[in-house]
Write a protein that holds these residues in place. Sequence first.
Motif: not given
Lengths: 270, 191
Positions: A122-131
Motif C-alpha cells: 500500500y502507499f504509506y503517507d505517514g512520518v518518514l521514519d521506519c519506527r
Amino acid sequence: MSSLLSLEGVLLPSAILGGLGLGFGLVLALAASRFRVEVDPRVSRVREVLPGINCGACGYPGCDGYAEAVVSGQAKPNLCAPGGADVAAAVASIMGISAEAMVKKVAFVRCKGSPDVARVKYFYDGVLDCREAVVVPGSGPKACPFGCLGFGTCAAVCPFGAIRIENGLARVESLLCTGCGICVSSCPKRVIELVPQDKAVRVACSSRHKGQDVKRVCQLGCIGCGLCARVCPEGAISIADNLPVVDFDKCTSCGACAQRCPTRSILMAF
Amino acid sequence: MNLLSILFASIFVNNIILSLFLGCCPFLGVSSRIMSARGMGFAVVFVMVMASAITWVVYHAILVPLGFRYLYTLSFILVIAALVQLVEMVLKKVNPPLYKALGIFLPLITTNCAVLGIAVINMNRNYGFLESVTNAFGASLGFFLALYLMAGIRERLDLSETMPAFMRGLPIALVTASLMALAFMGFVGIM
C-alpha cells in the motif's frame, strides 16, 4: 532603584537563600571529604584512551561505565568497537594484560529489495521514519515483512554518517562504519547485522519465508534453495529458517557461494 | 488528627500518583521492570521522608520567624537537591551495594515533583513535625505501591502476543494507569 534594592524586598531574601545555599554547600563539601571514596586511578586513565562518544556498543552505560567495568575486571579490554584495535591495546596495556585479537565488524543491510524489484502492499503517507511505519497495520508498506523499509532511521541515528539511503534501501559505507551497532538496535525490522570486515561474504536477504512466498513479493529474495551450502568447499554455510547462515570462522571468502546463488542473494563485499 | 489516619490516607485515599497525579514521570518511566521499580521505590521512600523532615525544619525555624514564607519553593528545592547529593555521597561510602542498586534513580529523584509536592502539602496543611514525616512516609509507600503494581502489570502485558502493535508499550501503560487511578478512587469511601 532604592526600592528595588530595599532591605525587605531583595537583600534579605537573597541573604537567606544565599545563606541556606552556603550552609548546604559547606555540609556537602565536608561530606565530600569525609565520605570520599578512593577511585582506582586506572579508571580515569582508561577513560582517557576511550573515544568518549558514549555509543554504548560495549554494553555499558557510556565510556565512564565501561572504564569502571574494565578496571573492576568485569569487562574485557577489547569491547570498544569504535576505538578498534588501537584502543583495545591501549586499555590492555594500562590493565597490564594482553589484548585479545579483535575482529573489526561492520554493519550490513540484509536486503536488496529496492522498490523496482520488491512489491509494495500500500502507499504509506505517514512520518518518514521506519519506527513509525512499522506501527501501521501490516508493519510497513513493503509486501515482504522482513525487508528494509528505507525511511532512514538507521541513517539518522548513525553517529558517523556511514549510512545513506540509496534507491529506497539503506546502504552502509563500510569505510566509515565503526561497528558500534547503534543502527542494528534502532532498526525495527532487524534487517541490519554486524559482519566481520575481513570476510567478503554477505547474505543480502532476511526473509525467513519459503521460496514461493519470497518470489511472490521480491525478485531478489533468498529462496532458501541451499545451493550455497552445497557448493561451499569449507562447509561453512548451513540453512536455517530458509536462509543461509555463514560460519565466518570457516569461511575463506572464496566466493563459490556468491557465484552459484540463483537469486544473487549472496554478495561479495570485495 | 491522629497519625494512623494520616498514614493510611496518604497511602491509599490520597495516593500521590493515582489521586494527586504527582510523580507521574517515574510512574511511566521506571515501571517496565519490577526490579527497577523496587529500586526507585526504596529510593523515594528514603528521600521523601528525609526531605520532609528537613524542609519542615527549614520552613518553621528559618522562613517563618524571619517572615519570608514566600521563599518556600526555592528553599525546598535547595534542600531536596542538596539532600539527594548528600545521601548519594554517604551511600557510596557506607553502603556500596545499595548505592549500586539504586543507581541512576537516586539523582533522578532530585527532580521528582512528588518529593517537593509532599513538602508543600505538609506546609499548606500546617502539619507538625511528626505529622509531616508520617504523611511523607505514607505518600512514599503509596508511590512504592503504585509503581510496584504498575511494573507487575506491565511485565505481564509485555508477554501478550495478541496485543496490536499500536497499543504496545506506552499506550497500554497509559490505559493501565488510568484504570488503576479509577480503582484507587474506590478508597475515597473508606475514610
